[in-house]
Enzyme design. Structure first.
Site, PDB file in Angstrom:
ATOM      1  N   THR A 177       0.855  -1.187   0.000  1.00 58.96           N
ATOM      2  CA  THR A 177       0.000   0.000   0.000  1.00 58.96           C
ATOM      3  C   THR A 177       0.891   1.237   0.000  1.00 58.96           C
ATOM      4  O   THR A 177       2.012   1.184   0.498  1.00 58.96           O
ATOM      5  CB  THR A 177      -0.856  -0.027   1.287  1.00 58.96           C
ATOM      6  N   GLY A 230      -0.952  -1.737   6.734  1.00 59.98           N
ATOM      7  CA  GLY A 230      -0.948  -2.980   7.503  1.00 59.98           C
ATOM      8  C   GLY A 230      -2.314  -3.623   7.373  1.00 59.98           C
ATOM      9  O   GLY A 230      -3.095  -3.262   6.488  1.00 59.98           O
ATOM     10  N   HIS A 231      -2.608  -4.536   8.271  1.00 57.46           N
ATOM     11  CA  HIS A 231      -3.868  -5.271   8.192  1.00 57.46           C
ATOM     12  C   HIS A 231      -5.046  -4.351   8.525  1.00 57.46           C
ATOM     13  O   HIS A 231      -5.258  -3.975   9.672  1.00 57.46           O
ATOM     14  CB  HIS A 231      -3.789  -6.457   9.157  1.00 57.46           C
TER      15      HIS A 231
HETATM   16  N1  ASP Z   1      -4.097  -1.322   4.935  1.00 53.37           N
HETATM   17  C1  ASP Z   1      -4.350  -1.969   3.666  1.00 53.37           C
HETATM   18  C2  ASP Z   1      -5.693  -2.636   3.718  1.00 53.37           C
HETATM   19  O1  ASP Z   1      -5.981  -3.343   4.613  1.00 53.37           O
HETATM   20  C3  ASP Z   1      -3.318  -2.968   3.298  1.00 53.37           C
HETATM   21  C4  ASP Z   1      -1.891  -2.524   3.447  1.00 53.37           C
HETATM   22  O2  ASP Z   1      -1.588  -1.541   4.075  1.00 53.37           O
HETATM   23  O3  ASP Z   1      -1.038  -3.193   2.888  1.00 53.37           O
HETATM   24  O4  ASP Z   1      -6.460  -2.469   2.818  1.00 53.37           O
END
Ligand code: ASP
Length: 307
Positions: A177, A230-231
Site C-alpha cells: 500500500t 498494515g492489516h
Molecule cells: N491497509 C491496507 C488494507 O488493509 C493494506 C496494506 O496496508 O497493505 O487495505
C-alpha cells in the site's frame, strides 16, 4: 513550519531482492511531492502527486500492480484529507478507474460528498473526466502470482486442523500500500493513501485506507497528518491515524507518536503495522512493527530513505 513530505510503500516483509526497487520508488515519489511544495504548491497537491507516482509504479500495491481479490479482480481504495477545513475525499472498492487517489482528490475538490464506492464512484470519475480503464488493465503478472500463492496457502490451511488465530501475521504478507503526508509553507497538513487492499480479499471488502482516522488523517489544529499501512481490519479498530495525530496534538513528536500509536495497535489487537507522520514543527516520523516498510522523505531538498 518548514515544508516537508514523507511517503511509504507498504508495511510487510519484502524480499531483499526487491528492497532497492521499493526504496527507489519511494525516493522518486517523495521527490515528486517535494517539487510541488518547492514551487509553492499545497500539502494536498504534494501528497497526491507523491501517491500518484507510487500508483504508477508496478512494484506497489496501488494503481498499476494493485493486489487481487480472491476472484481475480482489482478493487481500489484511496483517500486524501486536508487538515485545514477537514476537507476529504475517499473511494472504496472501485473497479475500472486508473487512479484511486485522483478519484479521491476529485471527490474532495467537488465537496458534495466525502466517500463514494463501487459503480457510483466510477460514474463520478466519468463525469469528472478521469481516466477509466478496462477492469483488468491494472493487473500485473506479479499480482497474479501473489494471488496464486495466497490460494495455495489457503488450501494448505484448509486441510490443516482449525487455526488457532484468525489474525494474519503482519510479516508474512508482502503488501505495498502507498501513502504520503506533507506540510506546506502555509502550515497546512495533508495525508493521502492508496491501495488495492489485501491479497485474496473478498470482492466488496473495504479496508482502513479510505476510512477517515483509520488509514488516513490530517488536522491543522493538531498540527499533524498520518498515513498507515498494515492489516486494515485491525488498523480500523483503533483508528490508528487519528490516535497518532491525537498524540501529536498532545505534544509528542512525530517519531514518538508513530511508536505510541503502533503500541496501541499491538496492545489492543496484537497486530503489526506501519505509519508515517508529520508533526507541529514539520518533523517527520515513520515507524513499523512489521519487518519492512520502504519510506522516503524530503526536507530542504535533503532526501532520506529506508526500508
Ligand atoms: N491497509 C491496507 C488494507 O488493509 C493494506 C496494506 O496496508 O497493505 O487495505
Amino acid at each position: 513550519v518548514q515544508s516537508a513530505i514523507v511517503v511509504h510503500g507498504g508495511a510487510g516483509a519484502i524480499e531483499p531482492a526487491r528492497e532497492e526497487a521499493c526504496r527507489a520508488g519511494c525516493r522518486a515519489a517523495a521527490a515528486s511531492g517535494w517539487q510541488v511544495l518547492k514551487a509553492g504548491g499545497t500539502a494536498r497537491a504534494a501528497a497526491v502527486a507523491a501517491v500518484r507516482t507510487l500508483e504508477e509504479n508496478p512494484e506497489f500495491n496501488a494503481g498499476l500492480g494493485a493486489c487481487l481479490t480472491r476472484t481475480g479482480s482489482v478493487e481500489l481504495d484511496a483517500a486524501v484529507m486536508c487538515g485545514q477545513r477537514f476537507s476529504l475525499g475517499a473511494v472504496g472498492a472501485v473497479v475500472g478507474v486508473e487512479s484511486g487517489i485522483l478519484l479521491a482528490d476529485a471527490i474532495l475538490e467537488d465537496g458534495e460528498h466525502i466517500f463514494l464506492c463501487g459503480e457510483g464512484a466510477v460514474a463520478f470519475a466519468r463525469e469528472k473526466g478521469l481516466t477509466l480503464c478496462p477492469p483488468d488493465a491494472l493487473i500485473t503478472p506479479r499480482a497474479r502470482n501473489r494471488l496464486r500463492k495466497w490460494m495455495e496457502k489457503r488450501e494448505a490451511r484448509m486441510s490443516e486442523p482449525p487455526p488457532e488465530s484468525v489474525t494474519p501475521d503482519g510479516d508474512s504478507l508482502d503488501r505495498g500500500t502507498v501513502g504520503a503526508v506533507a506540510v506546506d509553507a502555509q502550515g497546512h497538513y495533508a495525508a493521502a493513501t492508496s491501495t488495492g487492499g489485501m491479497v485474496g480479499k473478498r470482492p466488496g471488502r473495504v479496508g482502513d485506507t479510505p476510512l477517515i482516522g483509520c488509514g488516513t488523517y490530517a488536522d491543522d489544529r493538531a498540527g499533524g497528518a498520518a498515513s498507515a499501512t498494515g492489516h486494515g481490519e485491525q488498523i480500523a479498530r483503533v483508528l490508528l491515524c487519528r490516535t497518532a495525530v491525537d498524540y501529536i496534538a498532545g505534544g509528542m513528536t512525530a517519531a514518538a507518536a508513530a511508536r505510541a500509536s503502533l503500541d496501541v495497535l499491538r496492545n489492543r489487537t496484537s497486530a503489526s503495522a506501519g505509519i508515517i507522520l508529520v508533526d507541529r514543527e514539520g518533523r517527520l516520523g515513520h515507524h513499523r512493527t512489521t519487518k519492512t516498510m520502504p519510506w522516503a522523505s524530503v526536507v530542504d531538498d535533503k532526501v532520506e530513505d529506508g526500508v
